[in-house]
Write a protein that holds these residues in place. Structure first.
Motif, PDB file in Angstrom:
ATOM      1  N   SER A   1     -25.690  -1.806 -65.386  1.00 34.62           N
ATOM      2  CA  SER A   1     -26.246  -2.847 -64.506  1.00 34.62           C
ATOM      3  C   SER A   1     -25.509  -2.925 -63.171  1.00 34.62           C
ATOM      4  CB  SER A   1     -26.176  -4.210 -65.196  1.00 34.62           C
ATOM      5  OG  SER A   1     -24.820  -4.547 -65.494  1.00 34.62           O
ATOM      6  N   LYS A   2     -24.298  -2.353 -63.119  1.00 33.13           N
ATOM      7  CA  LYS A   2     -23.502  -2.398 -61.883  1.00 33.13           C
ATOM      8  C   LYS A   2     -23.538  -1.083 -61.097  1.00 33.13           C
ATOM      9  CE  LYS A   2     -20.052  -5.810 -63.428  1.00 33.13           C
ATOM     10  NZ  LYS A   2     -20.271  -6.847 -62.418  1.00 33.13           N
ATOM     11  N   PHE A   3     -24.297  -0.083 -61.569  1.00 37.06           N
ATOM     12  CA  PHE A   3     -24.306   1.229 -60.914  1.00 37.06           C
ATOM     13  C   PHE A   3     -24.637   1.124 -59.419  1.00 37.06           C
ATOM     14  CE2 PHE A   3     -24.922   4.643 -64.461  1.00 37.06           C
ATOM     15  CZ  PHE A   3     -23.762   4.183 -65.079  1.00 37.06           C
ATOM     16  N   HIS A   4     -25.730   0.435 -59.099  1.00 35.52           N
ATOM     17  CA  HIS A   4     -26.160   0.352 -57.702  1.00 35.52           C
ATOM     18  C   HIS A   4     -25.133  -0.396 -56.854  1.00 35.52           C
ATOM     19  CE1 HIS A   4     -29.921   2.397 -57.937  1.00 35.52           C
ATOM     20  NE2 HIS A   4     -30.465   1.550 -58.794  1.00 35.52           N
ATOM     21  N   ALA A   5     -24.575  -1.456 -57.385  1.00 35.75           N
ATOM     22  CA  ALA A   5     -23.583  -2.249 -56.650  1.00 35.75           C
ATOM     23  C   ALA A   5     -22.325  -1.437 -56.366  1.00 35.75           C
ATOM     24  CB  ALA A   5     -23.232  -3.518 -57.433  1.00 35.75           C
ATOM     25  N   ILE A   6     -21.848  -0.684 -57.365  1.00 35.15           N
ATOM     26  CA  ILE A   6     -20.634   0.125 -57.188  1.00 35.15           C
ATOM     27  C   ILE A   6     -20.932   1.315 -56.265  1.00 35.15           C
ATOM     28  CG2 ILE A   6     -18.892   1.503 -58.374  1.00 35.15           C
ATOM     29  CD1 ILE A   6     -18.776  -1.586 -58.777  1.00 35.15           C
ATOM     30  N   CYS A   7     -22.138   1.846 -56.370  1.00 39.97           N
ATOM     31  CA  CYS A   7     -22.545   2.948 -55.479  1.00 39.97           C
ATOM     32  C   CYS A   7     -22.514   2.481 -54.020  1.00 39.97           C
ATOM     33  CB  CYS A   7     -23.947   3.424 -55.853  1.00 39.97           C
ATOM     34  SG  CYS A   7     -24.497   4.851 -54.912  1.00 39.97           S
ATOM     35  N   SER A   8     -22.958   1.255 -53.793  1.00 40.01           N
ATOM     36  CA  SER A   8     -22.948   0.689 -52.451  1.00 40.01           C
ATOM     37  C   SER A   8     -21.526   0.547 -51.917  1.00 40.01           C
ATOM     38  CB  SER A   8     -23.653  -0.680 -52.465  1.00 40.01           C
ATOM     39  OG  SER A   8     -23.641  -1.254 -51.198  1.00 40.01           O
ATOM     40  N   SER A   9     -20.579   0.218 -52.802  1.00 38.89           N
ATOM     41  CA  SER A   9     -19.173   0.121 -52.388  1.00 38.89           C
ATOM     42  C   SER A   9     -18.614   1.495 -52.020  1.00 38.89           C
ATOM     43  CB  SER A   9     -18.328  -0.505 -53.500  1.00 38.89           C
ATOM     44  OG  SER A   9     -18.713  -1.838 -53.747  1.00 38.89           O
TER      45      SER A   9
END
Length: 481
Positions: A205-213
């Protein structure tokens, strides 16, 4: 009323405004400049932009692309949830009667919508158009809220990495053709990144958020990125540290081979698929002769949600082309990647059309070339006029009009002065200032002898040409120049 002869400067301007203003109208005391993050382009700047676009579009056409255009605005629902954290940068338009609309954020999503709407399964297209983003503008770096994008995309089911390699080849051709200096294209694969996140213990669920970082690593340090992951996005510190061990690696085909040997990554199916494609990509890039311009960089993330496979981004290396130039930090000048699921998001039945493409950052490239012109004081011709029709005598307007019409009809770019009886010297000075190479001069003597005087502006040499041979002589000289 005050005496008009005593008024000066702003007082005179204000009084004129009051005199001219209709009853009940609103007085705008000062003309405001254009909206923040936008700009006007002077004729000199337009010449530079057109040259940039000509290089780019010529390359797209050389590779067999067709032109396409889409509306400046789309239904808001078409654009939402396509850009991840960047969705907040979309310009929404005021409701004008039931339809919620937004200005397009890029040219990729409208292209995917076009493919789905028209049931197109295969297409190679280019698109040059304006897009709008509500981000903080930084004019020094060529960042604006309204700007041009130049996109090239290949849609359709093809064998792996052949279209992707061509996109990278196109990037190299364009950046070399624009003579911007040395550049590097970073490549990665979203499947590899997602696989790294999985083996390091990032919740899906955090893949996109961490990718953005991770995508911010070209702007801020790993320490700051790690802080954002842990403090703002709730990632466990030990998981962030494991990610850091991977995403700070970069190299060539040898790094791809090294990743294959990694005991953790080699167990992940997504990573193996991504590495296999990158290995094939480097083989094709070597055959295209551009592999040395490409680096496998695990920090490259491309924050947009729609990317599904290979991603890439071109950056200029901070080495000026000329000794006098100051290095200009403009970030990436071209980027793109593979987005195999985007078209399916617009299709009622979810039918997918695999796509890969690239976008050239025209405004950032323009900033570099504009700075270069200022550094070297380059003079730019703002018109393409080839011939100026002049006369030294009065009452020759009719003859000049007949003459210039003949030149225009022959496809020759020509001008004349909009005066009945112009003096010769101002006409010649205009030609010198505007860089017009040839002047044709008609007067009483020429009319009597059935000739026209043809003058070279650069050498100031003059020669009499028979009236019926004038067009042929001009065309001959222009073809030789």
């Amino acid at each position: 009323m005050p005496q008009l002869g005593l008024l000066r400067g702003r007082a005179w301007t204000v009084l004129l405004g009051q005199l001219r203003r209709p009853p009940g109208s609103v007085c705008i005391r000062a003309v405001r400049s254009h909206s923040q993050g936008t700009r006007d382009l002077s004729p000199q700047q337009m010449v530079v932009r057109e040259k940039i676009l000509d290089v780019i579009v010529s390359c797209f056409k050389r590779h067999g692309a067709k032109g396409l255009d889409t509306p400046a605005f789309e239904l808001k629902e078409m654009l939402t949830e396509k850009y991840g954290e960047d969705s907040g940068l979309i310009y929404d338009l005021k409701d004008q009667g039931g339809e919620l609309l937004s200005l397009r954020y890029d040219l990729t999503v409208p292209f995917a919508r076009y493919l789905a709407m028209n049931k197109v399964k295969k297409m190679k297209r280019y698109h040059v158009g304006k897009v709008w983003r509500r981000e903080s503008p930084t004019k020094v770096q060529g960042r604006y809220r309204e700007f041009y994008q130049c996109d090239f995309d290949i849609a359709g089911q093809f064998d792996p990495m052949i279209p992707d390699a061509e996109c990278l080849k196109i990037m190299c051709e364009i950046l070399s053709g624009l003579q911007l200096g040395d550049f590097l294209i970073k490549v990665n694969d979203r499947r590899i990144l997602d696989g790294i996140f999985a083996v390091c213990g990032v919740p899906e669920s955090k893949f996109h958020a961490i990718c953005s970082s991770v995508d911010k690593l070209d702007k801020i340090s790993w320490k700051d990125v790690r802080h954002e992951m842990v403090v703002k996005k709730g990632l466990a510190p030990e998981v962030a540290d494991q990610i850091g061990d991977y995403v700070q690696c970069h190299g060539g085909i040898s790094l791809v081979e090294q990743m294959f040997q990694d005991p953790r990554l080699s167990q992940n199916k997504q990573v193996l698929e991504g590495l296999g494609d990158l290995k094939l990509l480097f083989e094709y890039l070597t055959l295209f002769g551009v592999a040395e311009k490409v680096s496998f960089d695990l920090s490259l993330a491309r924050g947009l949600d729609y990317y599904t496979g290979v991603i890439y981004e071109a950056v200029l290396l901070q080495t000026p082309v000329h000794a006098k130039e100051e290095p200009l930090n403009v970030g990436s000048v071209a980027a793109g990647g593979r987005y195999d699921g985007l078209v399916g998001m617009f299709d009622p039945r979810g039918h997918k059309v695999p796509c890969v493409g690239l976008s050239i950052g025209v405004e950032r490239i323009f900033s570099i070339l504009e700075q270069r012109m200022k550094t070297f004081g380059e003079k730019i011709r703002t018109t393409e006029t080839q011939v100026f029709v002049a006369t030294p005598q009065k009452n020759f307007l009719q003859e000049r009009l007949k003459l210039i019409a003949e030149l225009w009809d022959a496809g020759i770019k020509a001008e004349l002065m909009y005066k009945n009886n112009p003096k010769l010297l101002p006409q010649l000075h205009y030609c010198e200032n505007m860089g017009i190479p040839l002047v044709v001069i008609t007067g009483e003597q020429e009319l009597k002898e059935g000739v026209i005087t043809l003058r070279s502006v650069a050498s100031r040499e003059e020669v009499a040409i028979k009236r019926e041979n004038l067009v042929a002589e001009i065309q001959k000289r222009l073809s030789e120049s």
